[in-house]
Write a protein that holds these residues in place. Structure first.
Motif, PDB file in Angstrom:
ATOM      1  N   ARG A 170      38.952 -74.346 -25.634  1.00  0.00           N
ATOM      2  CA  ARG A 170      39.166 -73.573 -26.862  1.00  0.00           C
ATOM      3  C   ARG A 170      39.978 -74.420 -27.835  1.00  0.00           C
ATOM      4  NH1 ARG A 170      41.310 -68.062 -24.036  1.00  0.00           N
ATOM      5  NH2 ARG A 170      42.445 -69.620 -22.865  1.00  0.00           N
ATOM      6  N   THR A 171      39.901 -74.058 -29.102  1.00  0.00           N
ATOM      7  CA  THR A 171      40.768 -74.684 -30.096  1.00  0.00           C
ATOM      8  C   THR A 171      42.152 -74.055 -29.971  1.00  0.00           C
ATOM      9  OG1 THR A 171      40.307 -73.051 -31.812  1.00  0.00           O
ATOM     10  CG2 THR A 171      38.810 -74.961 -31.688  1.00  0.00           C
ATOM     11  N   PRO A 172      43.168 -74.684 -30.530  1.00  0.00           N
ATOM     12  CA  PRO A 172      44.484 -74.044 -30.512  1.00  0.00           C
ATOM     13  C   PRO A 172      44.450 -72.640 -31.132  1.00  0.00           C
ATOM     14  CG  PRO A 172      44.731 -76.327 -31.121  1.00  0.00           C
ATOM     15  CD  PRO A 172      43.260 -76.037 -31.076  1.00  0.00           C
ATOM     16  N   GLU A 173      43.743 -72.497 -32.211  1.00  0.00           N
ATOM     17  CA  GLU A 173      43.625 -71.192 -32.867  1.00  0.00           C
ATOM     18  C   GLU A 173      43.015 -70.150 -31.926  1.00  0.00           C
ATOM     19  OE1 GLU A 173      42.576 -70.455 -37.297  1.00  0.00           O
ATOM     20  OE2 GLU A 173      40.682 -70.564 -36.202  1.00  0.00           O
ATOM     21  N   GLU A 174      41.948 -70.526 -31.245  1.00  0.00           N
ATOM     22  CA  GLU A 174      41.300 -69.602 -30.304  1.00  0.00           C
ATOM     23  C   GLU A 174      42.213 -69.273 -29.128  1.00  0.00           C
ATOM     24  OE1 GLU A 174      36.661 -71.003 -30.994  1.00  0.00           O
ATOM     25  OE2 GLU A 174      37.909 -72.050 -29.513  1.00  0.00           O
ATOM     26  N   ALA A 175      42.925 -70.276 -28.631  1.00  0.00           N
ATOM     27  CA  ALA A 175      43.834 -70.044 -27.504  1.00  0.00           C
ATOM     28  C   ALA A 175      44.952 -69.083 -27.902  1.00  0.00           C
ATOM     29  CB  ALA A 175      44.406 -71.370 -27.018  1.00  0.00           C
ATOM     30  N   LEU A 176      45.526 -69.282 -29.081  1.00  0.00           N
ATOM     31  CA  LEU A 176      46.582 -68.381 -29.550  1.00  0.00           C
ATOM     32  C   LEU A 176      46.053 -66.963 -29.724  1.00  0.00           C
ATOM     33  CD1 LEU A 176      48.302 -70.736 -32.125  1.00  0.00           C
ATOM     34  CD2 LEU A 176      49.276 -69.944 -29.961  1.00  0.00           C
ATOM     35  N   GLU A 177      44.858 -66.843 -30.296  1.00  0.00           N
ATOM     36  CA  GLU A 177      44.255 -65.517 -30.484  1.00  0.00           C
ATOM     37  C   GLU A 177      43.971 -64.841 -29.151  1.00  0.00           C
ATOM     38  OE1 GLU A 177      40.850 -66.194 -32.976  1.00  0.00           O
ATOM     39  OE2 GLU A 177      42.094 -66.443 -34.773  1.00  0.00           O
ATOM     40  N   ALA A 178      43.724 -65.637 -28.108  1.00  0.00           N
ATOM     41  CA  ALA A 178      43.449 -65.095 -26.780  1.00  0.00           C
ATOM     42  C   ALA A 178      44.733 -64.729 -26.036  1.00  0.00           C
ATOM     43  CB  ALA A 178      42.634 -66.095 -25.961  1.00  0.00           C
ATOM     44  N   VAL A 205      50.131 -73.954 -25.729  1.00  0.00           N
ATOM     45  CA  VAL A 205      49.146 -74.513 -26.659  1.00  0.00           C
ATOM     46  C   VAL A 205      49.704 -75.790 -27.287  1.00  0.00           C
ATOM     47  CG1 VAL A 205      47.781 -74.096 -28.740  1.00  0.00           C
ATOM     48  CG2 VAL A 205      48.137 -72.242 -27.092  1.00  0.00           C
ATOM     49  N   TRP A 206      50.993 -75.757 -27.664  1.00  0.00           N
ATOM     50  CA  TRP A 206      51.612 -76.936 -28.268  1.00  0.00           C
ATOM     51  C   TRP A 206      51.566 -78.129 -27.319  1.00  0.00           C
ATOM     52  CZ3 TRP A 206      52.418 -79.156 -32.521  1.00  0.00           C
ATOM     53  CH2 TRP A 206      53.305 -80.216 -32.628  1.00  0.00           C
ATOM     54  N   HIS A 207      51.944 -77.919 -26.066  1.00  0.00           N
ATOM     55  CA  HIS A 207      51.908 -79.017 -25.099  1.00  0.00           C
ATOM     56  C   HIS A 207      50.480 -79.516 -24.882  1.00  0.00           C
ATOM     57  CE1 HIS A 207      56.079 -79.302 -23.930  1.00  0.00           C
ATOM     58  NE2 HIS A 207      56.150 -77.981 -23.852  1.00  0.00           N
ATOM     59  N   ALA A 208      49.514 -78.626 -24.820  1.00  0.00           N
ATOM     60  CA  ALA A 208      48.115 -79.032 -24.633  1.00  0.00           C
ATOM     61  C   ALA A 208      47.623 -79.845 -25.830  1.00  0.00           C
ATOM     62  CB  ALA A 208      47.229 -77.806 -24.422  1.00  0.00           C
ATOM     63  N   LEU A 209      47.990 -79.434 -27.042  1.00  0.00           N
ATOM     64  CA  LEU A 209      47.588 -80.162 -28.244  1.00  0.00           C
ATOM     65  C   LEU A 209      48.227 -81.551 -28.255  1.00  0.00           C
ATOM     66  CD1 LEU A 209      46.151 -80.223 -31.004  1.00  0.00           C
ATOM     67  CD2 LEU A 209      48.204 -79.143 -31.980  1.00  0.00           C
ATOM     68  N   CYS A 210      49.505 -81.624 -27.981  1.00  0.00           N
ATOM     69  CA  CYS A 210      50.183 -82.926 -27.961  1.00  0.00           C
ATOM     70  C   CYS A 210      49.633 -83.830 -26.870  1.00  0.00           C
ATOM     71  CB  CYS A 210      51.682 -82.730 -27.781  1.00  0.00           C
ATOM     72  SG  CYS A 210      52.503 -82.052 -29.236  1.00  0.00           S
ATOM     73  N   ASP A 211      49.352 -83.269 -25.714  1.00  0.00           N
ATOM     74  CA  ASP A 211      48.776 -84.068 -24.627  1.00  0.00           C
ATOM     75  C   ASP A 211      47.394 -84.593 -25.008  1.00  0.00           C
ATOM     76  OD1 ASP A 211      51.052 -83.622 -23.115  1.00  0.00           O
ATOM     77  OD2 ASP A 211      50.097 -82.116 -21.814  1.00  0.00           O
ATOM     78  N   ALA A 212      46.577 -83.746 -25.613  1.00  0.00           N
ATOM     79  CA  ALA A 212      45.219 -84.146 -25.990  1.00  0.00           C
ATOM     80  C   ALA A 212      45.231 -85.272 -27.023  1.00  0.00           C
ATOM     81  CB  ALA A 212      44.446 -82.949 -26.539  1.00  0.00           C
ATOM     82  N   LEU A 213      46.262 -85.304 -27.858  1.00  0.00           N
ATOM     83  CA  LEU A 213      46.342 -86.313 -28.914  1.00  0.00           C
ATOM     84  C   LEU A 213      47.331 -87.430 -28.586  1.00  0.00           C
ATOM     85  CD1 LEU A 213      46.215 -83.843 -31.903  1.00  0.00           C
ATOM     86  CD2 LEU A 213      44.373 -85.303 -31.062  1.00  0.00           C
ATOM     87  N   ASP A 214      47.793 -87.464 -27.336  1.00  0.00           N
ATOM     88  CA  ASP A 214      48.721 -88.507 -26.881  1.00  0.00           C
ATOM     89  C   ASP A 214      49.953 -88.641 -27.768  1.00  0.00           C
ATOM     90  OD1 ASP A 214      47.209 -89.233 -24.614  1.00  0.00           O
ATOM     91  OD2 ASP A 214      45.903 -90.480 -25.852  1.00  0.00           O
ATOM     92  N   ARG A 245      46.651 -78.264 -39.837  1.00  0.00           N
ATOM     93  CA  ARG A 245      45.869 -77.019 -39.896  1.00  0.00           C
ATOM     94  C   ARG A 245      44.428 -77.258 -39.453  1.00  0.00           C
ATOM     95  NH1 ARG A 245      49.935 -73.566 -39.689  1.00  0.00           N
ATOM     96  NH2 ARG A 245      51.439 -74.113 -41.257  1.00  0.00           N
ATOM     97  N   ALA A 246      43.878 -78.420 -39.816  1.00  0.00           N
ATOM     98  CA  ALA A 246      42.517 -78.755 -39.365  1.00  0.00           C
ATOM     99  C   ALA A 246      42.485 -78.891 -37.845  1.00  0.00           C
ATOM    100  CB  ALA A 246      42.041 -80.042 -40.036  1.00  0.00           C
ATOM    101  N   LEU A 247      43.504 -79.529 -37.274  1.00  0.00           N
ATOM    102  CA  LEU A 247      43.560 -79.665 -35.814  1.00  0.00           C
ATOM    103  C   LEU A 247      43.622 -78.305 -35.129  1.00  0.00           C
ATOM    104  CD1 LEU A 247      46.097 -82.598 -35.363  1.00  0.00           C
ATOM    105  CD2 LEU A 247      43.659 -82.634 -34.824  1.00  0.00           C
ATOM    106  N   VAL A 248      44.424 -77.403 -35.654  1.00  0.00           N
ATOM    107  CA  VAL A 248      44.564 -76.068 -35.064  1.00  0.00           C
ATOM    108  C   VAL A 248      43.226 -75.334 -35.085  1.00  0.00           C
ATOM    109  CG1 VAL A 248      45.664 -73.808 -35.350  1.00  0.00           C
ATOM    110  CG2 VAL A 248      47.037 -75.883 -35.490  1.00  0.00           C
ATOM    111  N   ARG A 249      42.455 -75.539 -36.130  1.00  0.00           N
ATOM    112  CA  ARG A 249      41.149 -74.871 -36.244  1.00  0.00           C
ATOM    113  C   ARG A 249      40.048 -75.542 -35.436  1.00  0.00           C
ATOM    114  NH1 ARG A 249      42.370 -75.224 -41.616  1.00  0.00           N
ATOM    115  NH2 ARG A 249      40.760 -76.806 -41.870  1.00  0.00           N
ATOM    116  N   GLU A 250      40.124 -76.889 -35.273  1.00  0.00           N
ATOM    117  CA  GLU A 250      38.953 -77.616 -34.793  1.00  0.00           C
ATOM    118  C   GLU A 250      39.125 -78.418 -33.505  1.00  0.00           C
ATOM    119  OE1 GLU A 250      37.690 -79.953 -38.138  1.00  0.00           O
ATOM    120  OE2 GLU A 250      37.731 -78.212 -39.463  1.00  0.00           O
TER     121      GLU A 250
END
Length: 77
Positions: free
Chosen positions: A34-42, A49-58, A20-25
């Motif tokens: 954007r954060t995942p939260e901002e991207a989803l809201e947009a 968003v899931w693929h971008a988050l996983c890629d960013a965190l390897d 949840r912290a990752l999604v927000r920050e």
């Protein structure tokens, strides 16, 4: 992928609190800084968003799908 599935994967792969912290920050360069939260809201698709988050965190492919070995989101467009 639905929003509910996105949330489930966040919890399974990263743990509820950290996830949840990752999604927000976590800022995602692929999502225009954007954060995942901002991207989803947009209106960005949860799958993208899931693929971008996983890629960013390897996150390796083997861990991206949580506990369900048959669950897979199609790759981003």
């Amino acid at each position: 992928m639905r929003y509910r599935e996105f949330g489930e994967l966040v919890d399974e792969v990263f743990g509820p609190a950290y996830g949840r912290a990752l999604v927000r920050e976590q800022v995602l360069p692929r999502m225009e800084d954007r954060t995942p939260e901002e991207a989803l809201e947009a209106g960005v698709e949860p799958r993208d968003v899931w693929h971008a988050l996983c890629d960013a965190l390897d996150v390796p492919d083997a861990r991206r799908w949580g506990r369900d070995p048959h669950r897979q989101a199609p790759p981003p467009r």
